[in-house]
Design a protein around this motif. Sequence first.
Motif, PDB file in Angstrom:
ATOM      1  N   MET A 281       0.835  -1.206   0.000  1.00  0.00           N
ATOM      2  CA  MET A 281       0.000   0.000   0.000  1.00  0.00           C
ATOM      3  C   MET A 281       0.869   1.255   0.000  1.00  0.00           C
ATOM      4  N   ILE A 282       1.943   1.227   0.753  1.00  0.00           N
ATOM      5  CA  ILE A 282       2.844   2.374   0.759  1.00  0.00           C
ATOM      6  C   ILE A 282       3.466   2.563  -0.622  1.00  0.00           C
ATOM      7  N   GLU A 283       3.791   1.470  -1.276  1.00  0.00           N
ATOM      8  CA  GLU A 283       4.355   1.558  -2.628  1.00  0.00           C
ATOM      9  C   GLU A 283       3.354   2.180  -3.598  1.00  0.00           C
ATOM     10  N   GLU A 284       2.066   1.866  -3.443  1.00  0.00           N
ATOM     11  CA  GLU A 284       1.056   2.498  -4.293  1.00  0.00           C
ATOM     12  C   GLU A 284       0.965   3.992  -3.998  1.00  0.00           C
ATOM     13  N   ALA A 285       1.076   4.358  -2.718  1.00  0.00           N
ATOM     14  CA  ALA A 285       1.061   5.771  -2.354  1.00  0.00           C
ATOM     15  C   ALA A 285       2.253   6.495  -2.974  1.00  0.00           C
ATOM     16  N   LEU A 286       3.401   5.844  -2.985  1.00  0.00           N
ATOM     17  CA  LEU A 286       4.577   6.437  -3.606  1.00  0.00           C
ATOM     18  C   LEU A 286       4.413   6.545  -5.121  1.00  0.00           C
ATOM     19  N   ARG A 287       3.860   5.507  -5.719  1.00  0.00           N
ATOM     20  CA  ARG A 287       3.674   5.493  -7.170  1.00  0.00           C
ATOM     21  C   ARG A 287       2.755   6.632  -7.611  1.00  0.00           C
ATOM     22  N   HIS A 288       1.696   6.859  -6.840  1.00  0.00           N
ATOM     23  CA  HIS A 288       0.707   7.877  -7.224  1.00  0.00           C
ATOM     24  C   HIS A 288       0.908   9.205  -6.489  1.00  0.00           C
ATOM     25  N   GLU A 289       1.993   9.290  -5.713  1.00  0.00           N
ATOM     26  CA  GLU A 289       2.331  10.512  -4.984  1.00  0.00           C
ATOM     27  C   GLU A 289       1.171  10.968  -4.101  1.00  0.00           C
ATOM     28  N   ARG A 290       0.695  10.050  -3.292  1.00  0.00           N
ATOM     29  CA  ARG A 290      -0.426  10.328  -2.405  1.00  0.00           C
ATOM     30  C   ARG A 290      -0.004  10.207  -0.942  1.00  0.00           C
ATOM     31  N   PRO A 291      -0.583  11.039  -0.063  1.00  0.00           N
ATOM     32  CA  PRO A 291      -0.358  10.866   1.370  1.00  0.00           C
ATOM     33  C   PRO A 291      -1.222   9.725   1.908  1.00  0.00           C
ATOM     34  N   VAL A 292      -0.899   9.285   3.104  1.00  0.00           N
ATOM     35  CA  VAL A 292      -1.683   8.232   3.740  1.00  0.00           C
ATOM     36  C   VAL A 292      -2.037   8.652   5.161  1.00  0.00           C
ATOM     37  N   ARG A 293      -3.140   8.110   5.651  1.00  0.00           N
ATOM     38  CA  ARG A 293      -3.419   8.178   7.092  1.00  0.00           C
ATOM     39  C   ARG A 293      -3.275   6.771   7.642  1.00  0.00           C
ATOM     40  N   ILE A 294      -2.397   6.622   8.589  1.00  0.00           N
ATOM     41  CA  ILE A 294      -2.247   5.348   9.291  1.00  0.00           C
ATOM     42  C   ILE A 294      -3.175   5.429  10.496  1.00  0.00           C
ATOM     43  N   GLY A 295      -4.315   4.759  10.389  1.00  0.00           N
ATOM     44  CA  GLY A 295      -5.364   4.889  11.389  1.00  0.00           C
ATOM     45  C   GLY A 295      -5.513   3.634  12.227  1.00  0.00           C
ATOM     46  N   VAL A 296      -5.089   3.727  13.484  1.00  0.00           N
ATOM     47  CA  VAL A 296      -5.210   2.606  14.412  1.00  0.00           C
ATOM     48  C   VAL A 296      -6.558   2.725  15.134  1.00  0.00           C
ATOM     49  N   ASN A 297      -7.261   1.607  15.269  1.00  0.00           N
ATOM     50  CA  ASN A 297      -8.547   1.576  15.962  1.00  0.00           C
ATOM     51  C   ASN A 297      -8.517   0.598  17.125  1.00  0.00           C
ATOM     52  N   TRP A 298      -9.118   0.993  18.217  1.00  0.00           N
ATOM     53  CA  TRP A 298      -9.257   0.136  19.396  1.00  0.00           C
ATOM     54  C   TRP A 298      -9.896  -1.201  19.031  1.00  0.00           C
ATOM     55  N   GLY A 299     -10.890  -1.172  18.160  1.00  0.00           N
ATOM     56  CA  GLY A 299     -11.642  -2.379  17.842  1.00  0.00           C
ATOM     57  C   GLY A 299     -10.992  -3.277  16.815  1.00  0.00           C
ATOM     58  N   SER A 300      -9.920  -2.817  16.174  1.00  0.00           N
ATOM     59  CA  SER A 300      -9.254  -3.656  15.157  1.00  0.00           C
ATOM     60  C   SER A 300      -7.743  -3.516  15.283  1.00  0.00           C
ATOM     61  N   LEU A 301      -7.277  -3.665  16.515  1.00  0.00           N
ATOM     62  CA  LEU A 301      -5.862  -3.487  16.810  1.00  0.00           C
ATOM     63  C   LEU A 301      -5.054  -4.701  16.363  1.00  0.00           C
ATOM     64  N   ASP A 302      -3.806  -4.474  16.009  1.00  0.00           N
ATOM     65  CA  ASP A 302      -2.884  -5.537  15.629  1.00  0.00           C
ATOM     66  C   ASP A 302      -2.727  -6.509  16.804  1.00  0.00           C
TER      67      ASP A 302
ATOM     68  N   GLN B  30       5.215   2.783  15.035  1.00  0.00           N
ATOM     69  CA  GLN B  30       6.007   1.803  14.286  1.00  0.00           C
ATOM     70  C   GLN B  30       5.609   1.775  12.809  1.00  0.00           C
ATOM     71  N   SER B  31       4.311   1.878  12.544  1.00  0.00           N
ATOM     72  CA  SER B  31       3.845   1.868  11.155  1.00  0.00           C
ATOM     73  C   SER B  31       4.337   3.093  10.407  1.00  0.00           C
ATOM     74  N   ALA B  32       4.323   4.248  11.062  1.00  0.00           N
ATOM     75  CA  ALA B  32       4.838   5.463  10.427  1.00  0.00           C
ATOM     76  C   ALA B  32       6.326   5.327  10.133  1.00  0.00           C
ATOM     77  N   ARG B  33       7.047   4.753  11.083  1.00  0.00           N
ATOM     78  CA  ARG B  33       8.483   4.555  10.883  1.00  0.00           C
ATOM     79  C   ARG B  33       8.734   3.621   9.691  1.00  0.00           C
ATOM     80  N   ARG B  34       7.928   2.569   9.592  1.00  0.00           N
ATOM     81  CA  ARG B  34       8.082   1.640   8.479  1.00  0.00           C
ATOM     82  C   ARG B  34       7.766   2.324   7.147  1.00  0.00           C
ATOM     83  N   ALA B  35       6.722   3.151   7.121  1.00  0.00           N
ATOM     84  CA  ALA B  35       6.374   3.874   5.897  1.00  0.00           C
ATOM     85  C   ALA B  35       7.517   4.792   5.471  1.00  0.00           C
ATOM     86  N   GLU B  36       8.164   5.424   6.435  1.00  0.00           N
ATOM     87  CA  GLU B  36       9.277   6.305   6.117  1.00  0.00           C
ATOM     88  C   GLU B  36      10.477   5.506   5.603  1.00  0.00           C
ATOM     89  N   GLN B  37      10.694   4.327   6.178  1.00  0.00           N
ATOM     90  CA  GLN B  37      11.780   3.475   5.684  1.00  0.00           C
ATOM     91  C   GLN B  37      11.558   3.076   4.226  1.00  0.00           C
TER      92      GLN B  37
END
Length: 406
Positions: free
Chosen positions: A130-151, A185-192
Amino acid sequence: MTMHERRQTPQVMIGGVAVGGGAPVVIQSMTNTDTADIAASVAQIAELARAGSQLVRVTVDRDEAAAAVPHIRDKLDALGVDIPLIGDFHYIGHRLLKDHPACARALAKYRINPGNVGFGGRQDKQFSAMIEEALRHERPVRIGVNWGSLDQRLLQQLMDDNAKKPRPASARRVTLDAMVVSAVQSARRAEQLGLGAERIILSAKVSDVTDLIRVYRDLAGRSEHALHLGLTEAGMGAKGIVSSAAGLAVLLHQGIGDTIRVSLTPEPGGTRSREVEVAQELVQALGLRSFRPVVIACPGCGRTTSTQFQTLAGEIEAYIREREADWRERYAGFETLRLAVMGCIVNGPGESKHADIGISLPGTGEQPAAPVFIDGKKTATLRGDDLAGQFKAIVEDYVARRYAKT
């Protein structure tokens, strides 16, 4: 940190809308139509835009929805509704973005939920896709963590670590910590992967007000990214409005939050745009932005047995809504106008003096006259059966004089 000391973040551009980096707080909303129903989705997005939403999120949950998005964008453009669209992806977003490049291009931002972007060994691979698609299309992302669907893998790891401590924290506290860790952690991974901080927004939504305040304070202290605020489920009616105001106002007042959504459950037969109106009222009440003139009116008491001031306040509110579109085209800054419609002599003149224009109607036993104050000075006394018409004329003249475009 106070609302006069906004938390500094990189500025994220979503279409033509600036989020963070000192930009004013942005109002966001989300459709509840089936995105595959193009006509219904276009109608609701246009309604939300007219209400003042600056960003609209749409569900992209299957191929039919992804295929509909570019057609929705085209129809909105034809209507002159240039509001940026955000794609809300869960489970198969990596595939939908890849299989529907027109959808990826039509969206101004992608929302990724790290809790369900993939499971087990596929999680990092699908998040990266998904991050690669954001890079391909030059789009920002929101990394949205939810209490009800946590990793769950991350949560279990933190629970295990917590259990080994001499004084373990509560499961609730560990869960809130896991939300923040997941976002960071997800933001850090996206930046990597090459996505700059100026293309990342974070959120960590829960449904409890005190938990919301706690988790966002923690997230703001551990991240420099722009933040999107909102309860996951605020509820219906007064409960939803009060819960949203109680949580979001505290954070915004402390300078935390760059874009917000008030997630109200619509009343039966109610309009989706109510959540936009509440968000605007909240931001304006905090003095962060002005969206429309404010009418201050007293609540009434034993001194105001007449309903005249109530009727006049309602008429002035309706008059502002009626004139707003025309004023927006002709005048600059009229949104900051403050009007006062008061019901007796106790607070009436004083409150009216603090407004740009104020009127103090007679209370029980008072003389049948209504003094009007403009910019703190008494300028007229209204009498007769057409107080509303006379007061509207004063307001119209004031707006034309004070806010005329030069």
